[in-house]
Design an enzyme around this catalytic site. Structure first.
Site, PDB file in Angstrom:
ATOM      1  CG  HIS A  95       1.312  -0.932  11.931  1.00 59.66           C
ATOM      2  ND1 HIS A  95       1.861   0.263  12.324  1.00 59.66           N
ATOM      3  CD2 HIS A  95       1.628  -1.072  10.613  1.00 59.66           C
ATOM      4  CE1 HIS A  95       2.474   0.826  11.291  1.00 59.66           C
ATOM      5  NE2 HIS A  95       2.350   0.038  10.248  1.00 59.66           N
ATOM      6  CE  LYS A 128      -1.605  -1.448   4.030  1.00 58.37           C
ATOM      7  NZ  LYS A 128      -0.605  -2.452   4.473  1.00 58.37           N
ATOM      8  CD  GLU A 139       2.256  -6.577   8.335  1.00 60.08           C
ATOM      9  OE1 GLU A 139       1.702  -5.467   8.521  1.00 60.08           O
ATOM     10  OE2 GLU A 139       1.717  -7.648   8.610  1.00 60.08           O
TER      11      GLU A 139
HETATM   12  C1  LIG Z   1      -1.095  -3.548   8.236  1.00 57.84           C
HETATM   13  C2  LIG Z   1      -0.024  -2.594   7.857  1.00 57.84           C
HETATM   14  N1  LIG Z   1       1.231  -3.059   7.763  1.00 57.84           N
HETATM   15  C3  LIG Z   1       2.245  -2.265   7.391  1.00 57.84           C
HETATM   16  C4  LIG Z   1       2.044  -0.937   7.103  1.00 57.84           C
HETATM   17  C5  LIG Z   1       3.211  -0.108   6.681  1.00 57.84           C
HETATM   18  O1  LIG Z   1       3.564   0.771   7.684  1.00 57.84           O
HETATM   19  P1  LIG Z   1       4.856   1.681   7.584  1.00 57.84           P
HETATM   20  O2  LIG Z   1       4.782   2.423   6.311  1.00 57.84           O
HETATM   21  O3  LIG Z   1       4.789   2.527   8.786  1.00 57.84           O
HETATM   22  O4  LIG Z   1       6.036   0.797   7.615  1.00 57.84           O
HETATM   23  C6  LIG Z   1       0.745  -0.382   7.233  1.00 57.84           C
HETATM   24  C7  LIG Z   1       0.500   1.026   6.977  1.00 57.84           C
HETATM   25  O5  LIG Z   1      -0.582   1.538   7.053  1.00 57.84           O
HETATM   26  C8  LIG Z   1      -0.311  -1.248   7.602  1.00 57.84           C
HETATM   27  O6  LIG Z   1      -1.572  -0.801   7.724  1.00 57.84           O
END
Ligand SMILES: Cc1ncc(COP(=O)(O)O)c(C=O)c1O
Length: 451
Positions: free
Chosen positions: A194, A65, A268
């Site tokens: 998270h 995403k 993640e």
């Molecule tokens: C379930 C999940 N994992 C990972 C991420 C990625 O987070 P970051 O960009 O802080 O590493 C997000 C971001 O919204 C998320 O919702």
């Protein structure tokens, strides 16, 4: 060899070069009117190596995403990361790159039933949940799923807190959900959390890992074979940031809570891999000088600059990701700095990129660059009012290229040597092209078969 568009090629840089220098070359060709990104693949590779060195026990599953640019995804796939997908389309995108389903976690605790069924058909078994209704849905759509319970544990401060939406309470809700899953005959294999994206506290990972450890015990007591810990995201991504401090906290906490256990640890990261690799270049196409009463504004005038990307495009990150952006002018004119503002190209008054900043006079047709623009920008951008989204141009250092081309599905036939470039002008090819001169670099254009 196929003829490909300039934007679909990767520039392989030889000799000394900088992101800013390459951007200058592109705009000095004189044909560029739309905003564009320069993506440095080297930054992604360097970050992958830093991760491996500092968090050797933790497998990164990149959060799609954050930025779904195919070149970034393909590079990470080639390096061997896993992927966090949040929807059917993201799973399709990643499996379409040839990534095996075992390298994917469906990390959305509130999924559409049809997306779960799709995951089942392509063999993506691992998925998160945080509620009883999700358990019931998964039981109907994919009873053999490998479930990961998502708990809430928030950093004291984060750029984008997520706990308000996802994650069950680890003390009051999670124990009941673990029992309920067992009653439904579902397999829970692990715990995820998270701490918030852009987390400003490192100690939170220790708290979350400790909470997860306790749930491993309760899960086992309920009959689950607990074997996966998912640390989520929250890692810093801007240029110059380092995960050394957070890695120390995580490694110490894993040693304290999970040493000697057969537990697979994944995370993640999104921002960590994407942010610094992308630099945005945007052009000033209009300006307006308006009188101001504000004493700080000096000569009583304030300059409004209109640029070709705005909050409906890349700068949606100001609204959704709570980012702040800093323009770096490439072609300032002579004259005193003046209080200024930057506005996007649409007809909406909300479309303000920087409300107040002191800038030297900027010409119409001048360019500004914005660093650290790779996270939560492109996938959210829309072409509102008919303004095109920036295209991505990629560069990679020659030394790195020789390694990457072994990993990518490309052969020598896929690239041709381009013309010598010395700076503002692109002179015709000459025998001097390969001689070692200080400011000289050569550009090799490579077809990006991955786009
Ligand atoms: C379930 C999940 N994992 C990972 C991420 C990625 O987070 P970051 O960009 O802080 O590493 C997000 C971001 O919204 C998320 O919702």
């Amino acid at each position: 060899m196929k003829v490909v568009e300039e934007e679909q090629r990767i520039r392989v840089m030889e000799g000394p070069w900088t992101t800013e220098g390459v951007i200058r070359e592109i705009i000095e060709e004189g044909t560029q009117e739309d905003p564009f990104y320069l993506m440095d693949l080297g930054e992604v590779v360097a970050r992958y190596h830093q991760w491996k060195e500092l968090l050797p026990r933790v497998e990164p599953f990149y959060a799609v995403k954050c930025n779904d640019d195919k070149l970034l995804l393909s590079t990470l796939a080639a390096l061997g990361t896993g992927f966090d997908c949040a929807s059917k389309a993201e799973i399709e995108l990643i499996t379409g790159l040839g990534v095996r389903p075992e390298r994917i976690i469906f990390a959305n605790p509130a999924k559409l039933a049809s997306h779960i069924r799709y995951a089942s058909t392509v063999g993506v078994d691992l998925m998160t949940f945080d509620s009883e209704t999700e358990l019931v849905k998964i039981k109907q759509a994919m009873p053999h799923a490998q479930l990961v319970i998502r708990i809430r544990c928030d950093a004291t401060s984060a750029q984008c807190p997520l706990g308000i939406k996802f994650g069950c309470d680890p003390l009051t809700e999670a124990p009941r959900l673990l029992k309920l899953a067992a009653v439904h005959g579902l397999q829970v294999v692990g715990v995820s959390f998270h701490v918030g994206s852009g987390a400003r506290e490192t100690g939170v990972y220790a708290r979350a890992i400790q909470l997860a450890r306790a749930l491993f015990g309760l899960g086992a007591a309920a009959g689950h074979r607990m074997r996966l810990l998912d640390l989520g995201g929250g890692f810093p991504g801007h240029a110059g940031s380092c995960i050394r401090e957070v890695a120390q906290v995580i490694n110490a906490s894993l040693d304290a809570n999970f040493s000697g256990c057969e537990v697979r640890v994944i995370a993640e990261p999104g921002r960590y891999f994407a942010a610094a690799a992308y630099t945005l270049a945007a052009m000033i196409h209009a300006k307006r000088e308006i009188p101001t009463q504000n004493e700080e504004d000096g000569d009583g005038l304030h300059t409004m600059y209109f640029i070709n990307d705005g909050v409906y495009g890349s700068f949606n990150c100001l609204l959704y990701d709570h980012q702040t952006v800093v323009p770096i002018p490439l072609q300032s004119e002579e004259g005193a700095s003046r209080m200024s503002s930057l506005w996007g190209p649409t007809c909406d008054g909300l479309d303000c990129v920087v409300p107040r900043i002191r800038l030297p006079p900027q010409p119409i047709g001048g360019w500004l660059i914005f660093r650290d623009m790779g996270a939560y920008t492109l996938p959210v951008a829309s072409p509102f009012n008919g303004f095109p989204l920036p295209k991505v141009r990629a560069v990679v250092d020659r030394r790195l290229w020789s390694v990457l081309k072994e990993l990518w599905p490309l052969t020598e036939d896929h690239f041709v040597v381009g013309e010598r470039v010395t700076g503002p002008q692109t002179p015709p090819p000459s025998p001097l092209a390969s001689s070692p001169t200080e400011s000289l670099h050569r550009t090799v254009f490579v077809e990006c078969a991955l786009k």
